[in-house]
Design a protein around this motif. Structure first.
Motif, mmCIF file in Angstrom:
data_model
loop_
_atom_site.group_PDB
_atom_site.id
_atom_site.type_symbol
_atom_site.label_atom_id
_atom_site.label_comp_id
_atom_site.label_asym_id
_atom_site.label_seq_id
_atom_site.Cartn_x
_atom_site.Cartn_y
_atom_site.Cartn_z
ATOM 1 N N MET A 155 43.012 45.010 33.489
ATOM 2 C CA MET A 155 43.349 44.262 32.293
ATOM 3 C C MET A 155 42.700 42.876 32.326
ATOM 4 S SD MET A 155 44.978 44.912 29.661
ATOM 5 C CE MET A 155 45.476 44.094 28.214
ATOM 6 N N ILE A 156 42.666 42.279 33.488
ATOM 7 C CA ILE A 156 42.043 40.958 33.604
ATOM 8 C C ILE A 156 40.544 41.070 33.334
ATOM 9 C CG2 ILE A 156 41.508 39.094 35.204
ATOM 10 C CD1 ILE A 156 44.174 39.652 36.583
ATOM 11 N N ILE A 157 39.943 42.170 33.758
ATOM 12 C CA ILE A 157 38.505 42.350 33.559
ATOM 13 C C ILE A 157 38.182 42.484 32.079
ATOM 14 C CG2 ILE A 157 36.546 43.864 34.058
ATOM 15 C CD1 ILE A 157 37.912 44.493 36.728
ATOM 16 N N ALA A 158 38.978 43.248 31.354
ATOM 17 C CA ALA A 158 38.752 43.402 29.917
ATOM 18 C C ALA A 158 38.952 42.074 29.188
ATOM 19 C CB ALA A 158 39.695 44.463 29.353
ATOM 20 N N ALA A 159 39.953 41.318 29.600
ATOM 21 C CA ALA A 159 40.182 40.008 28.990
ATOM 22 C C ALA A 159 39.023 39.063 29.276
ATOM 23 C CB ALA A 159 41.491 39.413 29.509
ATOM 24 N N GLY A 160 38.468 39.129 30.473
ATOM 25 C CA GLY A 160 37.307 38.312 30.805
ATOM 26 C C GLY A 160 36.100 38.673 29.962
ATOM 27 N N PHE A 161 35.919 39.963 29.716
ATOM 28 C CA PHE A 161 34.801 40.402 28.884
ATOM 29 C C PHE A 161 34.933 39.881 27.460
ATOM 30 C CE2 PHE A 161 32.817 43.384 25.963
ATOM 31 C CZ PHE A 161 31.534 43.463 26.476
ATOM 32 N N LEU A 175 33.338 37.283 37.062
ATOM 33 C CA LEU A 175 34.358 36.349 37.556
ATOM 34 C C LEU A 175 35.748 36.978 37.525
ATOM 35 C CD1 LEU A 175 33.177 32.983 35.962
ATOM 36 C CD2 LEU A 175 33.047 33.674 38.356
ATOM 37 N N ALA A 176 36.050 37.704 36.462
ATOM 38 C CA ALA A 176 37.354 38.368 36.355
ATOM 39 C C ALA A 176 37.502 39.445 37.431
ATOM 40 C CB ALA A 176 37.527 38.968 34.970
ATOM 41 N N LEU A 177 36.419 40.104 37.770
ATOM 42 C CA LEU A 177 36.458 41.107 38.834
ATOM 43 C C LEU A 177 36.821 40.460 40.167
ATOM 44 C CD1 LEU A 177 35.934 43.985 39.894
ATOM 45 C CD2 LEU A 177 33.548 43.313 40.163
ATOM 46 N N PHE A 178 36.215 39.321 40.470
ATOM 47 C CA PHE A 178 36.546 38.622 41.711
ATOM 48 C C PHE A 178 37.994 38.134 41.705
ATOM 49 C CE2 PHE A 178 31.869 38.030 42.192
ATOM 50 C CZ PHE A 178 31.754 38.717 43.399
ATOM 51 N N VAL A 179 38.472 37.654 40.568
ATOM 52 C CA VAL A 179 39.875 37.230 40.469
ATOM 53 C C VAL A 179 40.798 38.418 40.710
ATOM 54 C CG1 VAL A 179 41.634 36.384 38.869
ATOM 55 C CG2 VAL A 179 39.417 35.255 38.988
ATOM 56 N N THR A 180 40.466 39.562 40.129
ATOM 57 C CA THR A 180 41.273 40.766 40.316
ATOM 58 C C THR A 180 41.290 41.200 41.782
ATOM 59 O OG1 THR A 180 40.715 41.492 38.084
ATOM 60 C CG2 THR A 180 41.577 43.150 39.582
ATOM 61 N N LEU A 181 40.140 41.157 42.426
ATOM 62 C CA LEU A 181 40.080 41.517 43.845
ATOM 63 C C LEU A 181 40.880 40.544 44.699
ATOM 64 C CD1 LEU A 181 36.343 42.547 44.185
ATOM 65 C CD2 LEU A 181 38.340 44.043 44.264
ATOM 66 N N PHE A 182 40.789 39.266 44.381
ATOM 67 C CA PHE A 182 41.549 38.261 45.124
ATOM 68 C C PHE A 182 43.046 38.492 44.972
ATOM 69 C CE2 PHE A 182 43.648 34.089 45.278
ATOM 70 C CZ PHE A 182 43.347 33.747 46.597
ATOM 71 N N ILE A 183 43.489 38.753 43.754
ATOM 72 C CA ILE A 183 44.921 38.996 43.521
ATOM 73 C C ILE A 183 45.362 40.262 44.247
ATOM 74 C CG2 ILE A 183 46.591 39.638 41.738
ATOM 75 C CD1 ILE A 183 45.079 37.743 39.848
ATOM 76 N N ASP A 184 44.527 41.295 44.222
ATOM 77 C CA ASP A 184 44.880 42.545 44.879
ATOM 78 C C ASP A 184 44.981 42.365 46.402
ATOM 79 O OD1 ASP A 184 45.412 45.346 44.887
ATOM 80 O OD2 ASP A 184 43.367 45.665 45.641
ATOM 81 N N ARG A 185 44.110 41.583 46.984
ATOM 82 C CA ARG A 185 44.137 41.352 48.429
ATOM 83 C C ARG A 185 45.325 40.495 48.854
ATOM 84 N NH1 ARG A 185 40.122 43.804 51.741
ATOM 85 N NH2 ARG A 185 38.733 44.766 50.232
ATOM 86 N N MET A 186 45.804 39.632 47.973
ATOM 87 C CA MET A 186 46.917 38.750 48.301
ATOM 88 C C MET A 186 48.251 39.488 48.304
ATOM 89 S SD MET A 186 45.600 35.906 49.051
ATOM 90 C CE MET A 186 47.002 34.828 49.072
ATOM 91 N N THR A 187 48.336 40.586 47.594
ATOM 92 C CA THR A 187 49.614 41.309 47.531
ATOM 93 C C THR A 187 49.649 42.477 48.460
ATOM 94 O OG1 THR A 187 48.833 42.651 45.681
ATOM 95 C CG2 THR A 187 50.052 40.639 45.165
#
Length: 54
Positions: A1-7, A42-54
């Motif tokens: 969802m974050i990736i689509a919003a970034g696009f 950028l949204a992809l990296f944010v998504t990966l960062f959030i996924d790794r933190m949880t």
């Protein structure tokens, strides 16, 4: 969802940037695509960062 919003956000910002610079239709399309790609990556990296933190 974050990736689509970034696009979508990138596409809108790219279109507005080209319109502000009074570009023709091809300029608007180019800015839209470039901004959309950059914001999607950028949204992809944010998504990966959030996924790794949880």
């Amino acid at each position: 969802m974050i990736i689509a919003a970034g696009f979508v956000l990138g596409a809108l910002l790219g279109w507005m940037a080209a319109r502000k610079r009074q570009g023709n239709r091809f300029d608007k399309v180019q800015y839209t695509l470039v901004y959309a790609i950059i914001f999607t990556i950028l949204a992809l990296f944010v998504t990966l960062f959030i996924d790794r933190m949880t």
